[in-house]
Design an enzyme around this catalytic site. Structure first.
Site, PDB file in Angstrom:
ATOM      1  N   CYS A  83       1.519   3.623  -2.976  1.00 60.09           N
ATOM      2  CA  CYS A  83       0.396   4.571  -3.639  1.00 60.09           C
ATOM      3  C   CYS A  83      -0.035   5.737  -2.526  1.00 60.09           C
ATOM      4  CB  CYS A  83      -0.835   3.634  -3.900  1.00 60.09           C
ATOM      5  SG  CYS A  83      -0.296   2.771  -5.444  1.00 60.09           S
ATOM      6  N   HIS A 123       7.338  13.615 -11.630  1.00 59.52           N
ATOM      7  CA  HIS A 123       8.225  12.274 -11.785  1.00 59.52           C
ATOM      8  C   HIS A 123       9.573  12.441 -12.585  1.00 59.52           C
ATOM      9  CE1 HIS A 123       8.124   8.166 -10.747  1.00 59.52           C
ATOM     10  NE2 HIS A 123       8.442   7.808 -11.964  1.00 59.52           N
ATOM     11  N   CYS A 178       0.873  -1.161   0.069  1.00 60.22           N
ATOM     12  CA  CYS A 178      -0.049  -0.007   0.012  1.00 60.22           C
ATOM     13  C   CYS A 178       0.647   1.300   0.054  1.00 60.22           C
ATOM     14  CB  CYS A 178      -0.980   0.110   1.270  1.00 60.22           C
ATOM     15  SG  CYS A 178      -2.025  -1.448   1.476  1.00 60.22           S
ATOM     16  N   MET A 214      -8.535   0.781  -6.895  1.00 58.12           N
ATOM     17  CA  MET A 214      -8.204   0.046  -5.664  1.00 58.12           C
ATOM     18  C   MET A 214      -8.359  -1.430  -5.945  1.00 58.12           C
ATOM     19  SD  MET A 214      -7.348   0.072  -2.328  1.00 58.12           S
ATOM     20  CE  MET A 214      -7.557  -0.745  -0.940  1.00 58.12           C
TER      21      MET A 214
END
Length: 574
Positions: free
Chosen positions: A81, A358, A78, A119
């Site tokens: 993210c 990024h 997890c 998700m």
């Protein structure tokens, strides 16, 4: 994590999930979402045991053993993210004011079934047992455990000079053609391979940090700097009779980026590395990696101007216009121009741009830094000469250009290209404000490639080809091949090269990633990235004929990913 096809979320759960907004990764219902998910959901190398447990009023009680198990699950599945501190990164925030309000039953349903927003369906996919779903639901109702900081004392404890500068050669002592040398990441082996670009022979394999993210060359081309996701930096001297690691250091617990000083008069003087955790960058001596200055990146986000405790350092490039490093701060959307003329009085210009910065690279002139703000679906253009934000360009869904691709479009003049994780487009941005002012900082052409899931687009000044991988597309036909366009006739479409088929390595996922040219620009190297217990390979294509030229399938080529040709990386040729 392997994605399962055919997943469908019940409507009620989907609506509830969207209301919570827990968009993480590994979506399984659309190709482009699945590709994006594979990229976003990478585990954190932070040791879960190092994070201190916090027991929170209003949250269900957990035993010490349950806390330790839940921490490990969170960091593995997890944190990539939602962030280590759960304040949101690519995924939405999972702070206790949100999770406690939703309640245990709601969270269990959401974790079990997932959502169309990205998700994963951790329970129905079989990745979590029923007990683990409940454990994770309880865990996120507690305040997040915080990993330790990593300051100067901790950093210096890891610093080692293996060969002192005065003991290194004053001239090159080997017969390696270092300008056509490739530094190849062997991701899961924790190694890099140094491969001769002419003979295609492995000259040396070196033990490095886990999952080396990039290799960067010093301005002189003598030194290779590599950084692993575990934040370990290794410095390799290519002049020694037997090239090897001469200095090493850890700059944190998790990291991605390293660079060296490039401005005239400062060549090879300094190095810089940026960390994901703690959120900071460190400037080091360019010959020894001795840490000189650590700078935190915590601060306010652009737009909302809210405090973010975990803004990670993404791409860093060395400016040719000023004695500066250009540093992308991911979650806050800030680009920092870090002037290193006076290390005792470090000067920084901070530019507000777009969130979720990024990767990126230079335009062909070396003046403009083109950076992807990938969750904002934008490219940020920084004028390194005038030290200002030049433009923000809207592009496709989740741009991921690597360093991008520079060439002259026959209609629009000089352009820089990006591909995308979230859609099939390859978009060209005009980069010549003087010669082609009407086209500057606009998407002048958009063409369709094979699909979403692209990580890299590549060309070379000596080539007429533009290569686009689709590494993370869930369709194996796409992830195991590449598209190649004629840059003189882009609208004619692309040819598909079956790279994984040419590798002939047997079973496995065999994702094809990152085209990289040799020095002459007449060969293109691809990684066929297989599972760690299966055969991987490097495939070399003749650029003129687009035909297979060589397969390097040595058993030591374990999970190859990034490849960096020394001269192209040193001179920013892409």
């Amino acid at each position: 994590m392997t994605m399962k096809k055919g997943y469908r979320t019940p409507l009620a759960v989907a609506i509830a999930a969207l209301a919570l907004g827990m968009g993480a990764a590994h979506a399984q219902h659309k190709d482009v979402d699945g590709a994006k998910a594979a990229y976003q959901g990478s585990e954190s190398p932070i040791d879960a045991e190092s994070a201190k447990v916090v027991r929170t009023p209003g949250a269900p009680d957990l035993t010490e053993a349950e806390f330790e198990k839940a921490k490990e699950m969170y960091f593995q599945r997890c944190a990539g993210c939602h962030g280590v501190l759960r304040n949101g990164a690519t995924g939405k925030p999972l702070t206790t004011d949100i999770t406690q309000e939703r309640g245990l039953a709601y969270l269990k349903t959401f974790i079990n079934y997932g959502s169309p927003a990205g998700m994963p369906n951790w329970g129905t996919s079989g990745d979590f047992t029923e007990e683990e779903v409940e454990l994770m639901a309880k865990y996120v109702m507690h305040e997040p455990p915080v990993p330790p900081e990593f300051g100067m004392s901790a950093m210096r404890d890891t610093w080692e000079v293996i060969v002192a500068p005065e003991d290194r050669p004053t001239e090159k002592l080997n017969d390696w053609d270092i300008e056509n040398l490739f530094s190849v990441t062997l991701r899961d082996a924790g190694q890099i391979a140094l491969i001769d670009g002419d003979s295609k022979e492995i000259l040396k394999i070196l033990e490095t940090g886990y999952a080396v993210h990039i290799s960067r060359m010093s301005a002189s081309g003598r030194y290779i700097f590599v950084i692993g996701r575990d934040a370990k930096v290794d410095m390799i001297d290519l002049w020694m009779e037997d090239p090897g690691i001469v200095a090493t250091i850890k700059v944190g617990l998790e990291a991605r980026s390293v660079e060296t000083s490039k401005f005239e008069g400062y060549e090879d003087d300094l190095a810089i590395a940026g960390a994901y955790w703690p959120p900071q960058y460190v400037i080091m001596d360019g010959k020894t990696l001795e840490p000189k200055k650590i700078v935190s990146t915590r601060g306010m986000t652009v737009g909302t101007q809210e405090y973010h405790p975990e803004p990670r350092v993404a791409a860093i490039v060395g400016s040719h216009q000023h004695p500066e490093f250009i540093v992308n701060v991911k979650e806050t959307g800030k680009v920092r121009l870090v002037n290193y003329e006076n290390m005792d009085a470090l000067s920084t210009v901070e530019l507000d741009t777009s969130r979720f910065l990024h990767d990126g690279g230079w335009d062909s002139s070396g003046r403009y830094f083109m950076a992807a703000a990938n969750e904002s679906n934008q490219i940020v253009v920084i004028d390194a000469k005038d030290r200002e934000l030049e433009s923000i360009v809207d592009v496709g869904k989740t741009p991921h250009p690597g360093r991008g691709a520079n060439f002259v479009d026959p209609e629009f003049g000089p352009v820089w290209a990006t591909s995308h994780l979230g859609d099939a487009s390859i978009q060209l941005i005009g980069t010549d404000p003087e010669g082609h002012p009407d086209n500057a900082w606009k998407v002048v052409r958009s063409i369709d490639g094979q699909g979403g899931g692209s990580l890299f687009v590549k060309t070379h000044p000596e080539s007429d080809n533009l290569y686009v991988d689709t590494t993370l597309n869930p369709d194996t036909a796409l992830s195991q091949s590449v598209a190649v366009f004629d840059i003189n006739d882009l609208e004619a479409g692309y040819e598909v090269l079956p790279i994984a088929e040419w590798a002939d390595v047997g079973e496995g996922p065999k994702r094809v990633v990152q085209p990289e040219y040799n020095q002459a620009g007449d060969e293109v190297w691809f990684s066929v990235w297989n599972a760690m217990d299966q055969q991987s390979a490097l495939v070399i294509v003749d650029d003129a004929t687009r035909e297979l030229k060589k397969v390097i399938d040595d058993e030591r080529i374990v999970t190859p990913t990034g490849k960096f040709n020394v001269i192209n990386t040193q001179k920013d040729i892409y």
